[in-house]
Design an enzyme around this catalytic site. Structure first.
Site, short mmCIF file in Angstrom:
data_model
loop_
_atom_site.label_atom_id
_atom_site.label_comp_id
_atom_site.label_asym_id
_atom_site.label_seq_id
_atom_site.Cartn_x
_atom_site.Cartn_y
_atom_site.Cartn_z
N TYR A 57 -1.15 11.30 2.36
CA TYR A 57 -2.11 11.12 1.27
C TYR A 57 -2.21 12.37 0.40
CZ TYR A 57 -3.98 6.53 2.42
OH TYR A 57 -4.14 5.18 2.60
N ASP A 71 0.83 -1.20 0.00
CA ASP A 71 0.00 0.00 0.00
C ASP A 71 0.87 1.26 0.00
OD1 ASP A 71 -2.96 0.93 0.48
OD2 ASP A 71 -1.85 1.91 2.09
N ARG A 72 0.79 2.10 1.01
CA ARG A 72 1.61 3.32 1.07
C ARG A 72 3.09 2.98 0.98
NH1 ARG A 72 -1.57 6.57 -0.55
NH2 ARG A 72 -0.27 8.28 0.19
N HIS A 110 -11.46 7.73 0.41
CA HIS A 110 -10.57 8.37 1.37
C HIS A 110 -9.43 9.09 0.68
CE1 HIS A 110 -8.95 4.45 0.44
NE2 HIS A 110 -7.82 4.71 1.04
N HIS A 131 -7.10 -6.97 1.48
CA HIS A 131 -6.02 -5.99 1.35
C HIS A 131 -4.87 -6.28 2.30
CE1 HIS A 131 -4.18 -2.19 0.39
NE2 HIS A 131 -4.28 -1.76 1.63
#
Length: 293
Positions: free
Chosen positions: A213, A108-109, A153, A273
């Site tokens: 983000y 992910d990030r 989000h 996820h």
């Protein structure tokens, strides 16, 4: 906040870019591999995978700046939470531990940071592994219409500084819990203690998480576009594993990643996820296949 740790790993605070100090866990000997977590988590997500890989690798798992027990600097400029700066953190941490060359695998990030590390530091990064994410530029390109609601989000935290932070802080625990629950199809991926750890860590880091983000919708996107325009690519072996987002959102992950990485392989996985915790054996196999290339 460091209430849970990876057993048998040594913990240190190590300085990254701009004097920011990072919470780092490390163990093992051999070729180095850095593991980077996703949202809304900490380095703890790698516990099972890290333990296995440390049998024959020097494994480094860290909290990204702005997350967990790492420093959370104010986002005084867009660069503070750019993936370029976060990648520089990773390079400095690895060097501090004696590794001028290392593989990096991110979820992910953390995968976005891994990609940026590979683009910016090809002399240091030997392999790049990606769990359940697309490159920044391509993520925004494939989100369209009502199907984009899965990434609502991203749009919230892309807004100018102020309102997103206030909105999330007003219901912070519910906000982060919604992702831990929605992205865990079995409802059994996390122990109550681990789930609580992620919630406490995230609730304490709202401004920095939003800044991370927000960077993805601005400075990180600009960097990706500049790299695409110049033809810059990942020159090391690259592998990705993800849920079948492509059939739902209408894209081919092999085609997307292939444009960034000539030496690329892709695997789908039947998991949620949080796949490194839901199915650590499969993710360890994925990592070992990549590291053997």
């Amino acid at each position: 906040m460091n209430d849970l740790t990876i057993p048998d790993f040594t913990y240190q605070r190590i300085t990254g870019a701009d004097g920011v100090t990072l919470n780092v866990a490390h163990a093992g000997h051999g070729p180095a591999v850095v593991l980077l977590h996703g949202f809304p988590q900490t380095h703890l997500m790698w516990s099972a995978v890290a333990a296995d890989l440390s049998r024959d690798h020097a494994v480094i798992a860290l909290d990204l700046r702005g997350y967990g027990d790492s420093d959370k600097p104010d986002a005084t400029t867009p660069e503070v939470y750019s993936k370029r700066t976060m990648a520089a953190d990773v390079v400095q941490v690895a060097a501090h531990l004696g590794h001028d060359r290392f593989a990096v695998i991110g979820h992910d990030r953390g995968a976005l940071v891994a990609v940026r590390a590979g683009l910016d530091h090809p002399e240091a990064v030997t392999h790049v592994g990606i769990l359940d994410v697309l490159p920044t530029m391509d993520t925004w390109d494939v989100l369209h219409g009502v199907d984009a609601k899965v990434a609502w989000h991203l749009y919230l935290m892309a807004q100018p500084k102020g309102l997103p932070e206030k909105m999330i802080e007003a219901v912070a625990e519910e906000f982060f819990a919604s992702f831990l629950d929605a992205w865990d199809p079995t409802g059994t991926t996390f122990s109550p203690e681990v789930r609580e750890h992620y919630l406490r860590a995230s609730v304490a880091a709202v401004p920095s998480i939003v800044a991370d983000y927000r960077a993805t919708a601005s400075i990180d996107l600009d960097m990706d576009r500049a790299d695409r325009a110049s033809g810059r690519q990942l020159t090391m072996p690259v592998a990705a594993i993800s849920q079948d987002w492509g059939s739902r959102l209408g894209f081919d992950p092999t085609q997307i990643w292939g444009a960034w990485a000539p030496d690329f392989s892709y695997e789908p996985i039947d998991a949620g996820h949080f796949m490194a915790e839901e199915n650590p054996a499969r993710i360890t196999q994925f990592a070992r296949r990549l590291l053997a290339r």
